[in-house]
Design an enzyme around this catalytic site. Structure first.
Site, PDB file in Angstrom:
ATOM      1  N   TYR A 168       0.101 -12.199  -1.634  1.00  0.00           N
ATOM      2  CA  TYR A 168      -0.536 -10.899  -1.837  1.00  0.00           C
ATOM      3  C   TYR A 168      -1.010 -10.314  -0.511  1.00  0.00           C
ATOM      4  CZ  TYR A 168      -4.198  -7.581  -3.178  1.00  0.00           C
ATOM      5  OH  TYR A 168      -4.992  -6.467  -3.299  1.00  0.00           O
ATOM      6  N   LYS A 172      -0.076  -6.713   1.510  1.00  0.00           N
ATOM      7  CA  LYS A 172      -1.082  -5.712   1.848  1.00  0.00           C
ATOM      8  C   LYS A 172      -1.213  -5.522   3.359  1.00  0.00           C
ATOM      9  CE  LYS A 172      -2.296  -4.386  -2.238  1.00  0.00           C
ATOM     10  NZ  LYS A 172      -2.105  -2.985  -2.670  1.00  0.00           N
TER      11      LYS A 172
END
Length: 262
Positions: A168, A172
Site C-alpha cells: 500500500y 501511495k
C-alpha cells in the site's frame, strides 16, 4: 473557474471526484457542492443506480433542492474507456473540467509474505493506475480551464514505517512522485497539481476493515489526541482547489493530527 469570494467560492466550477461514494471522497464531494461547485462523483458503487455506463444520476444537496449539484457517475477507474466517457459527461457542453480530486483506492493491511504478485499488481492498478487513467482522460478539459486544479489523495503511510502496509505504501509513494512530475508538465497550462497525505482516517471502510485495530495506537502517536475524520481533510483539499492556492503546485500537504512532522 468562475469563483464567488463570498458564500459560494466554487460557484461556476465543474469538479470530478473519484472514489466519491464513501470516506474522504464523499466528504470532499459534499463540501464542493455546498460551496457551489457542480460535482461529478465517480465510483463503482453507483453502477446499480444508473441506467447505463456514462449516464449520470442526480443527487440533490441541501443547498439546492431544485437543482442537483452532484451527479453520480458509475465508473471503474481502472477501465480507460469508462473513465474517458465519465470525463466527457462531466465536461458537458462547456468542454471544461476545473477540479479533479483523485480519492479512489484501497488500503489493505497484511504481512508481506501473505501477498502474491497478482494481488500487488491489482492494488497498483487501482491505486496508481486509476489516478493515471483519470488524469490522462481529464487532461484536455483541465487545460481548457482558466485555473485547473488536480489533488491526489496519497497517505501519511509514506512518511513513516508501518508494518503490513508495504505494498500500500509503495502505491501511495508513487502517487507523490507522479503528482510532482505532473505539476511540472502541466505548469504551462495553468494547472496546479498537489498531493494530500491523510493519516489513518475514521471512515466506515477503515473502522470496519483490517486497519481498525490500529486506531488507538495511531491516536496515541498524534499530537492532537483524537481520531482523524474525513471532514478534517476537507478544508485542506478545498484550499488546494481554490484561487488562494494559485501559486501552490508540486507540494504535499500532510494532515494527520501531528503523527508525523516534517
Amino acid at each position: 473557474m468562475n469563483t464567488n469570494p463570498t458564500t459560494r467560492p466554487f460557484a461556476g466550477t465543474r469538479a470530478v471526484v473519484t472514489g466519491a461514494a464513501g470516506g474522504i471522497g464523499s466528504a470532499v464531494t459534499r463540501a464542493l457542492a455546498r460551496h457551489g461547485a457542480l460535482v461529478f462523483a465517480v465510483d463503482t458503487a453507483y453502477a446499480s443506480a444508473a441506467a447505463g455506463a456514462g449516464e449520470a444520476s442526480s443527487a440533490t444537496t441541501a443547498n439546492s433542492p431544485a437543482r442537483p449539484r452532484v451527479h453520480n457517475l458509475p465508473c471503474d477507474v481502472t477501465d480507460p474507456a469508462a473513465v474517458r466517457e465519465a470525463m466527457r459527461v462531466a465536461a458537458g457542453d462547456t468542454d471544461v473540467i476545473d477540479v479533479l480530486i483523485l480519492a479512489a483506492g484501497r488500503f489493505p493491511n497484511r504481512p508481506l509474505e501473505q501477498w502474491d504478485l497478482d494481488q500487488f499488481e491489482d492494488l497498483w492498478r487501482l491505486n496508481v493506475g486509476g489516478v493515471f487513467t483519470a488524469v490522462q482522460a481529464a487532461l484536455p478539459y483541465l487545460r481548457r480551464s482558466d485555473a485547473g486544479r488536480v489533488v491526489v489523495i496519497s497517505s501519511s503511510a509514506v512518511h513513516q514505517a508501518v508494518p503490513g502496509f508495504a505494498p500500500y505504501a509503495a502505491t501511495k509513494a508513487a502517487l507523490i512522485g507522479f503528482a510532482r512530475a505532473m505539476a511540472a508538465e502541466l505548469s504551462n497550462d495553468g494547472v496546479t497539481v498537489n498531493a494530500v497525505t491523510p493519516g489513518l482516517t475514521a471512515t466506515h471502510a477503515a473502522l470496519s476493515g483490517d486497519v481498525a485495530p490500529f486506531f488507538d495506537a495511531v491516536v496515541a502517536s498524534q499530537l492532537i489526541k483524537r481520531p482523524l475524520t474525513a471532514d478534517d481533510l476537507v478544508d485542506g483539499v478545498l484550499y488546494l482547489c481554490s484561487p488562494a492556492a494559485a501559486m501552490v503546485t508540486g507540494q504535499v500537504l500532510n494532515i494527520d493530527g501531528g503523527a508525523v512532522t516534517y
